[in-house]
Write a protein that holds these residues in place. Sequence first.
Motif, mmCIF file in Angstrom:
data_model
loop_
_atom_site.group_PDB
_atom_site.id
_atom_site.type_symbol
_atom_site.label_atom_id
_atom_site.label_comp_id
_atom_site.label_asym_id
_atom_site.label_seq_id
_atom_site.Cartn_x
_atom_site.Cartn_y
_atom_site.Cartn_z
ATOM 1 N N THR A 57 0.750 -1.148 0.118
ATOM 2 C CA THR A 57 0.038 -0.064 0.080
ATOM 3 C C THR A 57 0.783 1.119 -0.077
ATOM 4 O O THR A 57 0.483 2.381 -0.032
ATOM 5 C CB THR A 57 -1.115 0.100 0.998
ATOM 6 N N TRP A 58 1.992 1.127 -0.005
ATOM 7 C CA TRP A 58 3.247 2.455 0.095
ATOM 8 C C TRP A 58 2.940 3.329 -1.133
ATOM 9 O O TRP A 58 2.467 2.675 -2.168
ATOM 10 C CB TRP A 58 4.368 1.918 0.102
ATOM 11 N N THR A 59 3.189 4.629 -1.022
ATOM 12 C CA THR A 59 3.186 5.338 -2.028
ATOM 13 C C THR A 59 4.352 5.301 -2.628
ATOM 14 O O THR A 59 5.525 4.784 -2.355
ATOM 15 C CB THR A 59 2.877 6.979 -1.355
ATOM 16 N N LEU A 60 4.496 6.185 -3.864
ATOM 17 C CA LEU A 60 5.680 6.194 -4.732
ATOM 18 C C LEU A 60 6.979 6.661 -3.821
ATOM 19 O O LEU A 60 7.949 6.228 -4.002
ATOM 20 C CB LEU A 60 5.612 7.090 -6.004
ATOM 21 N N THR A 61 6.777 7.662 -2.990
ATOM 22 C CA THR A 61 7.848 8.136 -2.345
ATOM 23 C C THR A 61 8.363 7.516 -1.193
ATOM 24 O O THR A 61 9.470 7.140 -0.947
ATOM 25 C CB THR A 61 7.350 9.697 -1.803
ATOM 26 N N MET A 62 7.399 6.436 -0.824
ATOM 27 C CA MET A 62 7.860 5.796 0.322
ATOM 28 C C MET A 62 8.854 4.397 -0.197
ATOM 29 O O MET A 62 9.783 3.887 0.052
ATOM 30 C CB MET A 62 6.760 4.950 1.076
ATOM 31 N N HIS A 63 8.219 4.228 -1.337
ATOM 32 C CA HIS A 63 9.097 3.108 -2.278
ATOM 33 C C HIS A 63 10.313 3.775 -2.621
ATOM 34 O O HIS A 63 11.508 2.991 -2.632
ATOM 35 C CB HIS A 63 8.150 2.640 -3.545
#
Length: 203
Positions: free
Chosen positions: A65-71
């Motif tokens: 469920t992570w966002t692009l920035t978290m990845h």
Amino acid sequence: MSEPAQTPTEALLLIDLQRDYFADPELERCRGDLVATCNELVRVAREVGVPVVEVQTVHERDGSTWTLTMHEDGQGVAERGTEGVQRVEGLEPGGAEVVEKTRDSAFFGTDLAERLQRAGIDHVVLCGVSTESCIAASARDAFALDLGATLVSDATASVDWSEHDHTLSMLRTQHRQDVVTGAAVVRRWRDGAAGAEGDRAAG
């Protein structure tokens, strides 16, 4: 339990008041005052029959469920089962309904809009963090959904107060959304409740 003083058309939304979001020193510095204002709003909302919804960001630890920035950063936030996902110290939501989200807006990928519609809500009062991200995204989506919105200036906060002020000014100008203090919201609710009591007595 006494009957609510009025049929609610507003709901109080508490957004991302969770431990991970107060890790920044500036947000931790203002946490006590912000939470106290939120708690007062919850208390009065209960008195006058305004529903309270606690909106929490909850991510899965496997990254699904992570966002692009978290990845990009290789690190999640507010992950299920961690201490950081828990509500911030001192918050007393008073048995509020809980809505889980995985993106900035309280409405994106959730059933919040449907819940509000079923309850006859046409206006939301927004509190929480951070002003320029999750509060702003929720306010914009409320506008897109034809919901009125009030942003509580002393129950929202940012790591950068210039961003806080700029965001509230922009939402007030662009979407004509109210920006007021918590005390002003309390007065409005109590005045509305008193007016409803007077109408019933006159009838």
